[in-house]
Design an enzyme around this catalytic site. Sequence first.
Site, short mmCIF file in Angstrom:
data_model
loop_
_atom_site.label_atom_id
_atom_site.label_comp_id
_atom_site.label_asym_id
_atom_site.label_seq_id
_atom_site.Cartn_x
_atom_site.Cartn_y
_atom_site.Cartn_z
N ARG A 65 -4.27 -14.28 65.06
CA ARG A 65 -5.69 -13.95 65.16
C ARG A 65 -6.53 -15.21 65.35
O ARG A 65 -7.46 -15.25 66.17
CB ARG A 65 -6.13 -13.18 63.91
CG ARG A 65 -5.40 -11.86 63.76
CD ARG A 65 -5.49 -11.29 62.35
NE ARG A 65 -6.86 -10.94 61.98
CZ ARG A 65 -7.20 -10.48 60.78
NH1 ARG A 65 -6.27 -10.35 59.84
NH2 ARG A 65 -8.45 -10.18 60.51
N THR A 114 -2.66 -4.61 61.29
CA THR A 114 -1.60 -4.92 62.26
C THR A 114 -0.48 -3.90 62.17
O THR A 114 -0.10 -3.47 61.09
CB THR A 114 -1.03 -6.33 61.99
OG1 THR A 114 -2.08 -7.28 62.06
CG2 THR A 114 0.04 -6.69 63.00
N LEU A 143 2.57 -7.87 56.91
CA LEU A 143 1.68 -7.71 58.05
C LEU A 143 0.31 -7.33 57.49
O LEU A 143 0.24 -6.59 56.51
CB LEU A 143 2.17 -6.61 59.00
CG LEU A 143 3.51 -6.82 59.71
CD1 LEU A 143 3.86 -5.58 60.53
CD2 LEU A 143 3.47 -8.05 60.60
N ASP A 144 -0.75 -7.82 58.12
CA ASP A 144 -2.09 -7.40 57.70
C ASP A 144 -2.21 -5.89 57.81
O ASP A 144 -1.55 -5.25 58.63
CB ASP A 144 -3.15 -8.05 58.59
CG ASP A 144 -3.20 -9.56 58.43
OD1 ASP A 144 -2.94 -10.04 57.32
OD2 ASP A 144 -3.49 -10.25 59.44
N ARG A 145 -3.09 -5.31 57.01
CA ARG A 145 -3.31 -3.86 57.05
C ARG A 145 -3.59 -3.38 58.47
O ARG A 145 -3.06 -2.37 58.92
CB ARG A 145 -4.48 -3.47 56.14
CG ARG A 145 -4.79 -1.98 56.16
CD ARG A 145 -6.11 -1.69 55.49
NE ARG A 145 -6.02 -1.72 54.05
CZ ARG A 145 -5.79 -0.65 53.28
NH1 ARG A 145 -5.61 0.54 53.84
NH2 ARG A 145 -5.74 -0.77 51.98
#
Length: 299
Positions: A227, A134, A130-132
């Site tokens: 996104r 998120t 997961l992106d930082r």
Amino acid sequence: AISRDERRIDDANIVLARAQKWSKKVAGSKRRRALAAARRHKPNNAEDRIDDIRELLNDSEFDVLLETSDFLVANKPAGIACSHRVVTTAGKKRSKGRKTSDMSLVDALLHCNVQLSTLNAESQGLVHRLDRGTSGCIFLAKTDPIHAHAVAQFFTRQVRKSYVTLVSPAPAKRFPESGTLDIPVNGRPARSDFRVLERFGESAGHAQNSAATIEMRTLTGRKHQVRVHASQGLNAPVVNDPVYGVAAANLPQIANKETTSRERFFLHAATLSIPALDISVEAPVPGWWKTYMDHFEKQ
């Protein structure tokens, strides 16, 4: 005749065999050290060290959704990196002359002696990311065989994931309230099902100040897919998304500093289902979203 799914599973097994060979070759002494350290200490369950992990991450939103001796499904807080390629001393980094915590999820788990697979040499236990910014459901393997099995499930698209996001402005009324977005991401095919859950701030007639919560179910697994689809497919970018979205300056000033300092945006991995591993979990939306939801609702 060989079915399409059987061919994909065979392809997955070939990829995994190559990955294991590469991992052992590249990781070398690092992998051996990790294995040796695991043998010296009795492994802990994350559930038993949950308070210590929250303290290391400096975030009470971390939670254990499901845990066995083979895997862990956690609720990752927004603003926390899944892993660092280069581990900083004691999980610290310098910022304007002072040290601030930048402990990754993997670092915190290993620090608490939670066993993680070593198949991924650079990021132990991680099968997906997961992106930082998120938050939400993330799967980590504790053993190499389960890691390989889980990678096969992701590779053959047997994993179901859904996200909830707060976007602003809200999608224009010309868009349907639900549907499928088929828009390439980084030049690769990408599809997502979407559904508008709730709209805010539209009664005042200021469309640019409106917002909406949207559910996205990803049918492919591209980087930044939700996104990009929110921003380019619905013209409704994720709030506080630093790349595709709305700047934090448009948010309530009462919590603006906290949001930007933690590198958080309004995207949450709400559900994760891996039928082959009997996994079906749901993570609640972060509590800090409420301030912003109330802000948009009152406009």
